[in-house]
Design a protein around this motif. Structure first.
Motif, short mmCIF file in Angstrom:
data_model
loop_
_atom_site.label_atom_id
_atom_site.label_comp_id
_atom_site.label_asym_id
_atom_site.label_seq_id
_atom_site.Cartn_x
_atom_site.Cartn_y
_atom_site.Cartn_z
N LEU A 73 94.68 -6.79 -10.41
CA LEU A 73 93.89 -6.58 -8.95
C LEU A 73 95.65 -8.04 -8.77
O LEU A 73 95.93 -8.25 -7.67
CB LEU A 73 92.69 -6.63 -9.30
N TRP A 74 94.66 -9.21 -9.12
CA TRP A 74 96.19 -10.29 -8.87
C TRP A 74 97.64 -9.50 -9.04
O TRP A 74 97.78 -10.33 -7.77
CB TRP A 74 96.17 -10.91 -9.64
N ILE A 75 98.22 -8.53 -9.93
CA ILE A 75 99.46 -7.95 -9.99
C ILE A 75 99.79 -7.66 -8.06
O ILE A 75 100.11 -7.69 -7.33
CB ILE A 75 99.47 -7.36 -10.69
N GLN A 76 98.33 -6.87 -7.80
CA GLN A 76 98.85 -6.06 -6.64
C GLN A 76 98.40 -7.01 -5.11
O GLN A 76 99.14 -6.82 -4.42
CB GLN A 76 97.52 -4.53 -7.15
N GLU A 77 98.02 -8.22 -5.61
CA GLU A 77 97.76 -9.35 -4.86
C GLU A 77 99.20 -9.35 -4.22
O GLU A 77 99.45 -10.20 -3.09
CB GLU A 77 96.96 -9.79 -4.47
N LEU A 78 99.46 -9.92 -5.73
CA LEU A 78 101.14 -10.85 -5.46
C LEU A 78 101.98 -9.78 -4.71
O LEU A 78 102.89 -10.11 -4.73
CB LEU A 78 101.70 -11.12 -6.93
N GLU A 79 101.41 -7.92 -5.56
CA GLU A 79 102.86 -7.54 -4.65
C GLU A 79 102.57 -7.32 -2.81
O GLU A 79 103.80 -7.27 -1.90
CB GLU A 79 102.84 -6.27 -5.31
N ARG A 80 101.85 -7.42 -2.89
CA ARG A 80 100.75 -6.86 -1.13
C ARG A 80 101.38 -8.28 -0.37
O ARG A 80 101.79 -8.31 0.74
CB ARG A 80 99.52 -7.21 -0.94
N ARG A 81 101.43 -9.93 -0.91
CA ARG A 81 101.64 -10.94 -0.56
C ARG A 81 103.31 -11.12 -0.36
O ARG A 81 104.21 -11.28 0.76
CB ARG A 81 101.07 -12.52 -0.88
N ASP A 82 104.55 -10.28 -1.05
CA ASP A 82 105.75 -10.61 -1.28
C ASP A 82 105.95 -9.49 -0.24
O ASP A 82 106.89 -9.54 0.60
CB ASP A 82 106.24 -9.82 -2.49
N GLN A 83 105.40 -8.11 0.04
CA GLN A 83 105.95 -6.91 0.60
C GLN A 83 105.67 -8.18 2.32
O GLN A 83 106.93 -8.02 3.28
CB GLN A 83 104.54 -6.18 0.87
N GLU A 84 104.35 -8.90 2.30
CA GLU A 84 104.34 -9.70 4.09
C GLU A 84 105.53 -10.22 3.93
O GLU A 84 105.70 -10.61 5.02
CB GLU A 84 102.83 -9.72 3.97
#
Length: 164
Positions: free
Chosen positions: A109-120
């Protein structure tokens, strides 16, 4: 402040890495009836031996019977404790597996959150770059218009000078 020992002390320490004394304490905490039964059996044997020496056969026979009974009770405690401890060991392992799964899920979940933040962040950078390009285009266009106005103003000024 005194420390009260617990059966969970050194729970994560591997039994193979313990000293003999630590192993003895560890196993006595796991199955306290076994050392008590062993001690009681030993006392019965000592009393039986004393009565054999003194010639009191009845008491000696009684203590030998106690020894057999206490030895049986110790064996039952050992088997029951092994069964109970084996079951709790399996439960502990399943809880550890469950905790590992939760940790892995949190990590994912943390990795997904980091990826989402990176995309943003990348989208924000792209929008900012587009806004800068648009601002530069508008600035260039306004400079061109300013130049045209100046040319027209200079033509108008030179045309009014010719008429005058």
């Amino acid at each position: 402040m005194s420390h009260i020992p617990s059966s969970f002390d050194n729970a994560d320490q591997d039994v193979d890495n313990m000293t003999f004394y630590e192993k003895m304490i560890y196993h006595c905490k796991q199955q306290p009836l076994v050392p008590l039964g062993t001690l009681a059996t030993t006392v019965a044997v000592i009393l039986a031996a004393q009565n054999v020496r003194s010639g009191n056969k009845r008491k000696a026979q009684k203590y030998f019977r106690w020894r057999v009974g206490l030895q049986g009770a110790t064996l039952v405690a050992l088997v029951a404790g092994s069964f109970i401890y084996g079951t709790s060991q399996k439960e502990r392992k399943s809880k550890e597996d469950e905790l590992r799964e939760k940790a892995k899920l949190r990590e994912n979940l943390w990795i997904q959150e980091l990826e989402r933040r990176d995309q943003e962040t990348q989208q924000r950078k792209l929008r900012a770059e587009l806004a800068r390009a648009k601002a530069q285009a508008l600035k260039t266009e306004s400079e061109n218009l300013q130049l045209e106005i100046e040319k027209l103003a200079s033509k108008a000024a030179s045309g009014s000078d010719k008429r005058a």
